[in-house]
Design a protein around this motif. Structure first.
Motif, PDB file in Angstrom:
ATOM      1  N   SER A  44       6.164  64.092   9.661  1.00  0.00           N
ATOM      2  CA  SER A  44       5.601  63.014   8.838  1.00  0.00           C
ATOM      3  C   SER A  44       5.160  61.840   9.718  1.00  0.00           C
ATOM      4  CB  SER A  44       6.595  62.552   7.780  1.00  0.00           C
ATOM      5  OG  SER A  44       7.759  62.061   8.375  1.00  0.00           O
ATOM      6  N   ASP A  46       4.062  62.155  12.823  1.00  0.00           N
ATOM      7  CA  ASP A  46       2.846  62.656  13.459  1.00  0.00           C
ATOM      8  C   ASP A  46       1.664  62.576  12.498  1.00  0.00           C
ATOM      9  OD1 ASP A  46       1.433  63.911  15.601  1.00  0.00           O
ATOM     10  OD2 ASP A  46       1.531  65.794  14.473  1.00  0.00           O
ATOM     11  N   LEU A  47       1.875  62.927  11.253  1.00  0.00           N
ATOM     12  CA  LEU A  47       0.815  62.864  10.243  1.00  0.00           C
ATOM     13  C   LEU A  47       0.368  61.426  10.012  1.00  0.00           C
ATOM     14  CD1 LEU A  47      -0.833  64.505   8.176  1.00  0.00           C
ATOM     15  CD2 LEU A  47       0.978  64.028   6.529  1.00  0.00           C
ATOM     16  N   THR A  48       1.304  60.492   9.976  1.00  0.00           N
ATOM     17  CA  THR A  48       0.964  59.077   9.789  1.00  0.00           C
ATOM     18  C   THR A  48       0.144  58.558  10.963  1.00  0.00           C
ATOM     19  OG1 THR A  48       3.021  58.771   8.553  1.00  0.00           O
ATOM     20  CG2 THR A  48       1.929  56.792   9.363  1.00  0.00           C
ATOM     21  N   GLU A  50      -1.731  60.274  12.954  1.00  0.00           N
ATOM     22  CA  GLU A  50      -3.051  60.909  12.902  1.00  0.00           C
ATOM     23  C   GLU A  50      -3.911  60.310  11.795  1.00  0.00           C
ATOM     24  OE1 GLU A  50      -4.768  65.376  12.210  1.00  0.00           O
ATOM     25  OE2 GLU A  50      -2.790  65.134  13.106  1.00  0.00           O
ATOM     26  N   GLN A  51      -3.315  60.008  10.659  1.00  0.00           N
ATOM     27  CA  GLN A  51      -4.050  59.465   9.518  1.00  0.00           C
ATOM     28  C   GLN A  51      -4.635  58.085   9.823  1.00  0.00           C
ATOM     29  OE1 GLN A  51      -1.629  59.130   6.053  1.00  0.00           O
ATOM     30  NE2 GLN A  51      -3.277  58.391   4.750  1.00  0.00           N
ATOM     31  N   TYR A  52      -3.901  57.241  10.521  1.00  0.00           N
ATOM     32  CA  TYR A  52      -4.364  55.884  10.806  1.00  0.00           C
ATOM     33  C   TYR A  52      -5.110  55.762  12.135  1.00  0.00           C
ATOM     34  CZ  TYR A  52      -1.768  54.344   6.771  1.00  0.00           C
ATOM     35  OH  TYR A  52      -1.325  54.165   5.496  1.00  0.00           O
ATOM     36  N   GLY A  53      -5.358  56.875  12.812  1.00  0.00           N
ATOM     37  CA  GLY A  53      -6.170  56.865  14.019  1.00  0.00           C
ATOM     38  C   GLY A  53      -5.480  56.294  15.242  1.00  0.00           C
TER      39      GLY A  53
END
Length: 178
Positions: A44, A46-48, A50-53
């Motif tokens: 989670s 890592d996903l955050t 990646e989501q915010y660049g």
């Protein structure tokens, strides 16, 4: 009625509340659940990122610093100097916890004493460095001023004397003309 020899150890372990199979199962399930929680948390996170660049920003920073090595060195020194107090604090906190669990109060006092001596020694060295650096800069400045004769000492002294006499610069200029 006495317990037979072959069942004595099993009977003693059950009386003490120690059942090796149950404890092994409990530790195994604890480790499995902690492993699942760790994987969920990291995925989670890592996903955050990646989501915010954040990964693109980190790549840009790394590329920029690889093109400017002195800036990279300065940034690494800045990060290290900012992180050093936290690292030292964590080392002493972990050492204190270990000392508390092992009941080494005397060693803990010695550890705190050594840490205080280390801290004051480091701060003293930093303060001496800044005083030395300031002295060298001042000596260099006044040396260059003397070499290039940039200061007009007689006029400066005269201005100070006039100031303490209470004369304004215009009054001093009139006296000089007279």
């Amino acid at each position: 009625m006495p317990v037979p020899e072959e069942n004595r150890t099993q009977h003693t372990n059950e009386m003490n509340g120690f059942n090796a199979d149950v404890n092994k199962t409990w530790v195994y399930s604890l480790l499995v659940n902690l492993s699942k929680m760790w994987r969920t948390g990291t995925s989670s996170f890592d996903l955050t990122l990646e989501q915010y660049g954040v990964y693109e920003i980190i790549d840009w920073i790394v590329q920029h610093l690889s093109r400017h090595p002195f800036l990279a060195f300065g940034m690494s020194m800045c990060v290290l100097s900012c992180a050093l107090p936290f690292i030292i604090f964590m080392i002493f906190a972990i050492a204190t916890v270990i000392m508390t669990f092992t009941s080494f109060v005397i060693i803990e006092g010695t550890l705190i004493t050594m840490a205080s001596a280390l801290l004051f020694g480091f701060l003293g060295a930093v303060i001496l460095f800044f005083f030395f650096f300031g002295f060298v800069m001042m000596a260099g400045y006044f040396g260059l001023v003397q070499i290039y004769e940039l200061l007009d000492y007689p006029n400066k002294r005269r201005a100070v004397v006039n100031y303490f006499r209470g004369e304004t610069p215009s009054q001093a200029a009139e006296k000089k003309r007279d």
